[in-house]
Scaffold this motif. Structure first.
Motif, short mmCIF file in Angstrom:
data_model
loop_
_atom_site.label_atom_id
_atom_site.label_comp_id
_atom_site.label_asym_id
_atom_site.label_seq_id
_atom_site.Cartn_x
_atom_site.Cartn_y
_atom_site.Cartn_z
N GLU A 24 0.81 -1.22 0.00
CA GLU A 24 0.00 0.00 0.00
C GLU A 24 0.84 1.27 0.00
O GLU A 24 0.32 2.35 -0.28
CB GLU A 24 -0.92 0.00 1.23
CG GLU A 24 -2.10 -0.97 1.13
CD GLU A 24 -1.68 -2.43 1.17
OE1 GLU A 24 -2.29 -3.23 0.43
OE2 GLU A 24 -0.74 -2.76 1.93
N THR A 25 2.14 1.15 0.29
CA THR A 25 3.00 2.34 0.25
C THR A 25 3.45 2.69 -1.16
O THR A 25 4.24 3.61 -1.37
CB THR A 25 4.23 2.17 1.16
OG1 THR A 25 4.93 0.98 0.80
CG2 THR A 25 3.84 2.11 2.62
N GLY A 26 2.96 1.94 -2.15
CA GLY A 26 3.20 2.31 -3.55
C GLY A 26 4.65 2.17 -3.95
O GLY A 26 5.29 1.14 -3.72
N ARG A 27 5.20 3.22 -4.55
CA ARG A 27 6.55 3.15 -5.11
C ARG A 27 7.62 2.92 -4.04
O ARG A 27 8.74 2.52 -4.37
CB ARG A 27 6.86 4.41 -5.91
CG ARG A 27 6.88 5.70 -5.11
CD ARG A 27 7.24 6.89 -5.98
NE ARG A 27 6.22 7.17 -6.97
CZ ARG A 27 5.25 8.08 -6.82
NH1 ARG A 27 5.18 8.80 -5.72
NH2 ARG A 27 4.37 8.27 -7.77
N LEU A 28 7.29 3.16 -2.79
CA LEU A 28 8.26 2.90 -1.74
C LEU A 28 8.44 1.41 -1.48
O LEU A 28 9.46 0.99 -0.92
CB LEU A 28 7.87 3.59 -0.43
CG LEU A 28 8.48 4.99 -0.22
CD1 LEU A 28 7.97 5.97 -1.26
CD2 LEU A 28 8.20 5.50 1.17
N TYR A 29 7.46 0.61 -1.91
CA TYR A 29 7.53 -0.83 -1.69
C TYR A 29 8.39 -1.47 -2.78
O TYR A 29 7.91 -2.10 -3.72
CB TYR A 29 6.13 -1.45 -1.67
CG TYR A 29 6.12 -2.88 -1.20
CD1 TYR A 29 6.43 -3.20 0.12
CD2 TYR A 29 5.79 -3.92 -2.07
CE1 TYR A 29 6.42 -4.51 0.56
CE2 TYR A 29 5.77 -5.24 -1.64
CZ TYR A 29 6.09 -5.53 -0.32
OH TYR A 29 6.08 -6.84 0.11
#
Length: 278
Positions: A24-29
């Motif tokens: 769910e953290t998007g591009r940080l994942y």
């Protein structure tokens, strides 16, 4: 001019102790490791970085120190130790033997405002004060009264506020953050990282004009001897590129600063605070 990024992270999502780092953290994942940051460092003339823990575990501290042993650009690691553990002192002395273990950071952003004031935690922080060992304070505005009380008890604690304590910029509200930070700045062993200025929400909007009053206050309150540049990469990628964050910081530099003052902000303050030997 030498530049030391005083606040960035590395992580590997195959590890499972981050907690907050999910799809769910998007591009940080994704994996963010030295090979991903080095091209940006070279482009912007950054000689080294201080890597900050991103998980509340000893495994995280091991992981970052292993990276630091292999990666020369890592000037030091601010790791995590359990300030509530009866084994804190033994653990602290064990890690202090590692030359790149330069500080600790409890993840107080995720903890109750008064967590720092527990008797056991305070006793362990007193050890840090006695040893003049650095602590990063990942504060939000709600933590600032507790930090003030802590400093009344431990006035020579060697600490640095992360991310200018995350004031509510979206509300354009300066108080009570402004007054509390002024009082914290009266303790000469406390510094402040001008980092984490952009929103931690995917593709959130932000503007320099909204951020400027807060950064100006930190500069005027702490002075050029007690502030540091930090990119907060890759967390900054929520809403800005590394380049945008780097340019944003540059935009707050004052034209009347001497060469030495600029060097302090970009390099010497972090070296002095963390007692680096680079």
């Amino acid at each position: 001019m030498k530049i030391l990024d005083s606040h960035q992270h590395y992580w590997d999502i195959s590890r499972t102790d981050y907690g907050w780092l999910t799809p769910e953290t998007g591009r940080l994942y994704a994996n963010y490791l030295p090979e991903h940051l080095k091209p940006l460092m070279e482009k912007h003339g950054i000689q080294g970085t201080i890597v900050i823990q991103a998980a509340p575990s000893l495994e995280e501290t091991h992981f970052l120190l292993e990276l630091a042993e292999k990666e020369k650009s890592v000037a030091g690691v601010v790791g995590w130790l359990d300030l509530e553990s009866d084994d804190f002192l033994d653990c602290f002395e064990f890690y202090r033997k590692h030359t790149k273990f330069i500080g600790i950071r409890p993840m107080i952003q995720d903890l109750p405002s008064v967590w720092l004031l527990q008797e056991k935690v305070m006793n362990h922080l007193r050890i840090l004060e006695e040893k003049q060992f650095p602590i990063d304070l990942q504060a939000n505005p709600r933590h600032l009264p507790s930090i003030l009380y802590l400093l009344e008890q431990l006035p020579t604690l060697r600490g640095v506020i992360n991310h200018i304590a995350k004031p509510p910029m979206e509300e354009s509200s300066l108080e009570p953050w402004k007054g509390l930070m002024e009082r914290i700045a009266s303790y000469s062993n406390i510094m402040c990282k001008i980092s984490g200025l952009v929103p931690e929400k995917t593709d959130a909007s932000w503007s320099r004009d909204t951020i400027k009053p807060y950064v100006d206050h930190i500069i005027s309150t702490f002075g050029t001897d007690r502030i540091m540049f930090g990119s907060d990469w890759p967390v900054c990628l929520y809403s800005a590129s590394f380049e945008e964050v780097f340019q944003l910081f540059h935009s707050f530099l004052q034209s009347n600063w001497s060469k030495r003052e600029r060097e302090n902000v970009f390099y010497h303050n972090a070296v002095r605070f963390y007692k680096l030997t680079i």
